[in-house]
Enzyme design. Structure first.
Site, PDB file in Angstrom:
ATOM      1  N   PRO A  16       2.023   8.248   2.876  1.00  0.00           N
ATOM      2  CA  PRO A  16       2.158   9.387   1.958  1.00  0.00           C
ATOM      3  C   PRO A  16       0.813   9.714   1.318  1.00  0.00           C
ATOM      4  O   PRO A  16       0.075   8.808   0.926  1.00  0.00           O
ATOM      5  CB  PRO A  16       3.179   8.902   0.920  1.00  0.00           C
ATOM      6  CG  PRO A  16       3.349   7.431   1.127  1.00  0.00           C
ATOM      7  CD  PRO A  16       2.810   7.076   2.468  1.00  0.00           C
ATOM      8  N   GLY A  58      -4.106   4.556   0.864  1.00  0.00           N
ATOM      9  CA  GLY A  58      -5.203   4.702   1.826  1.00  0.00           C
ATOM     10  C   GLY A  58      -5.023   5.817   2.831  1.00  0.00           C
ATOM     11  O   GLY A  58      -5.610   5.774   3.919  1.00  0.00           O
ATOM     12  N   SER A  59      -4.251   6.837   2.453  1.00  0.00           N
ATOM     13  CA  SER A  59      -4.051   7.949   3.387  1.00  0.00           C
ATOM     14  C   SER A  59      -5.396   8.576   3.815  1.00  0.00           C
ATOM     15  O   SER A  59      -5.661   8.748   5.006  1.00  0.00           O
ATOM     16  CB  SER A  59      -3.135   8.968   2.719  1.00  0.00           C
ATOM     17  OG  SER A  59      -3.394  10.239   3.122  1.00  0.00           O
ATOM     18  N   SER A  60      -6.257   8.873   2.845  1.00  0.00           N
ATOM     19  CA  SER A  60      -7.528   9.523   3.214  1.00  0.00           C
ATOM     20  C   SER A  60      -8.422   8.568   3.997  1.00  0.00           C
ATOM     21  O   SER A  60      -9.069   8.975   4.964  1.00  0.00           O
ATOM     22  CB  SER A  60      -8.249  10.048   1.974  1.00  0.00           C
ATOM     23  OG  SER A  60      -8.762   8.986   1.210  1.00  0.00           O
ATOM     24  N   ALA A  61      -8.444   7.294   3.619  1.00  0.00           N
ATOM     25  CA  ALA A  61      -9.300   6.340   4.341  1.00  0.00           C
ATOM     26  C   ALA A  61      -8.821   6.189   5.783  1.00  0.00           C
ATOM     27  O   ALA A  61      -9.631   6.111   6.714  1.00  0.00           O
ATOM     28  CB  ALA A  61      -9.306   4.982   3.633  1.00  0.00           C
ATOM     29  N   SER A  62      -7.510   6.181   5.973  1.00  0.00           N
ATOM     30  CA  SER A  62      -7.015   6.008   7.347  1.00  0.00           C
ATOM     31  C   SER A  62      -7.345   7.245   8.184  1.00  0.00           C
ATOM     32  O   SER A  62      -7.615   7.134   9.371  1.00  0.00           O
ATOM     33  CB  SER A  62      -5.527   5.684   7.359  1.00  0.00           C
ATOM     34  OG  SER A  62      -4.792   6.837   7.114  1.00  0.00           O
ATOM     35  N   ASP A 105     -11.769   1.257   0.150  1.00  0.00           N
ATOM     36  CA  ASP A 105     -10.649   1.758   0.959  1.00  0.00           C
ATOM     37  C   ASP A 105     -11.038   1.855   2.435  1.00  0.00           C
ATOM     38  O   ASP A 105     -10.340   1.338   3.314  1.00  0.00           O
ATOM     39  CB  ASP A 105     -10.194   3.144   0.462  1.00  0.00           C
ATOM     40  CG  ASP A 105      -9.541   3.085  -0.908  1.00  0.00           C
ATOM     41  OD1 ASP A 105      -9.501   1.998  -1.500  1.00  0.00           O
ATOM     42  OD2 ASP A 105      -9.078   4.144  -1.395  1.00  0.00           O
TER      43      ASP A 105
HETATM   44  C1  MEV Z   1      -8.822   3.456  -4.951  1.00  0.00           C
HETATM   45  O1  MEV Z   1      -8.054   2.888  -3.895  1.00  0.00           O
HETATM   46  C2  MEV Z   1      -9.523   2.385  -5.712  1.00  0.00           C
HETATM   47  C3  MEV Z   1     -10.399   2.867  -6.859  1.00  0.00           C
HETATM   48  O2  MEV Z   1     -11.017   1.702  -7.395  1.00  0.00           O
HETATM   49  C4  MEV Z   1     -11.443   3.857  -6.422  1.00  0.00           C
HETATM   50  C5  MEV Z   1     -12.522   3.261  -5.542  1.00  0.00           C
HETATM   51  O3  MEV Z   1     -12.710   2.044  -5.496  1.00  0.00           O
HETATM   52  O4  MEV Z   1     -13.220   4.050  -4.881  1.00  0.00           O
HETATM   53  C6  MEV Z   1      -9.569   3.496  -7.970  1.00  0.00           C
END
Ligand code: MEV
Length: 313
Positions: A101, A107-111, A152
């Site tokens: 989601p 991690g939607s954007s990272a994936s 991420d």
């Molecule tokens: C996001 O998954 C984690 C945060 O610490 C942002 C980041 O590390 O870039 C909120």
């Protein structure tokens, strides 16, 4: 040339979100139960450089030239051209399907970033190391999140539990036996960039208090690393609860997230906390194997949907 399909995974931050942006360590875990698939279909016979982007889950299908200049795929194409001296990329259609989601801290954007880099590198015949894929994906993550720590894209690239400090190579962690985690979605969307910006503002307004909280999170993550490696679930659970309390003080929790944490603890979870940027998204709960089913049922009975059960090694 046949189509190329790559699969990437989700992630969760077990300890240390937000503080990691300021150079403190954090622990992240892969969520292989949630996947993104990026498929590239070569467009044979196209004379011009034609690039088509499709994200059916989001209802997007467009020619790259019609998308905003800072679109993730356009940036990825530019990165490859610059880094590898490519004049013209062969035409292709890229499609993204994701079970993760969006704006939920998983991690939607990272994936998507890692998936685009992996798929494009294969399409262009480049054999990139995981380290290089991670470096390029980090550049895409900056489009989504402004000033991300890089945690991420790193956990999604390496697909292993890891100890992460901004700007350093990750250290891989291995638990002595699998841990069971439940991810409970508040269904409140939250943008990481906004949450990170809110903490930054709060730190500017009240540096002594906020720096103290970030330091406390950093100290807690060091203890958590040992508990993780020893498989000390009781200690890990307690640390998760403490980490959540510190995130509350950073004002990135919400009553809805606190309610999920409290319900998980009341029903026997060893620990629970918000995960990722907060202000919405998911709660992660550490649960003994024999309690997983009961907790899933409890949350479903309370109307929560899409609960994910995952095992961390
Ligand atoms: C996001 O998954 C984690 C945060 O610490 C942002 C980041 O590390 O870039 C909120």
């Amino acid at each position: 040339m046949p189509a190329i399909a790559v699969h990437t995974i989700g992630k969760s931050i077990l300890f240390g979100e937000h503080a990691v942006v300021y150079g403190y360590p954090a622990i992240a875990v892969p969520i292989p139960d949630l996947q993104t698939t990026v498929t590239i279909f070569p467009l044979i016979g196209e004379k011009q450089e034609t690039i088509i982007y499709e994200a059916p889950d989001l209802g997007t299908a467009a020619n790259l030239s019609d998308l905003p200049a800072n679109h993730v795929l356009g940036k990825a194409v530019e990165l490859f051209k610059q880094a590898y001296g490519i004049q013209k990329i062969p035409s292709f259609r890229l499609k993204i399907n994701s079970q993760i989601p969006v704006a939920s801290g998983l991690g939607s954007s990272a994936s998507i970033s890692v998936g685009i880099i992996k798929a494009l590198s294969q399409f262009l015949g480049l054999k990139l190391s995981v380290q290089r894929i991670n470096e390029l994906a980090f550049e895409l993550e900056k489009l989504y999140h402004g000033t991300p720590s890089g945690i991420d894209n790193t956990v999604v690239s390496y697909e292993q539990s890891l100890w992460f400090t901004k700007g350093q190579e990750p250290e891989f962690l291995r638990a002595p036996f699998p841990f069971h985690l439940l991810l409970i979605n508040s269904s409140i969307p939250s943008l990481t960039a906004e949450s990170v910006a809110a903490v930054r503002k709060e730190r500017e307004n009240d540096p002594v208090r906020v720096n103290g909280l970030l330091q406390e999170i950093g100290d807690l993550v060091i203890i958590a690393k040992e508990a993780f490696s020893e498989g000390n679930l009781v200690e890990l659970g307690k640390l998760m609860v403490k980490n959540h309390a510190l995130l509350q003080k950073l004002h990135v929790s919400l009553p809805e997230l606190d309610a999920i944490v409290n319900l998980a603890l009341e029903k026997g979870a060893l620990g629970a906390k918000l995960c990722g940027a907060g202000r919405g998204g998911n709660v992660i709960a550490l649960v003994r194997e024999e309690k997983v089913h009961d907790l899933q049922q409890t949350f479903m009975a309370h109307g929560y949907q899409g609960i994910v059960h995952t095992k961390i090694q």
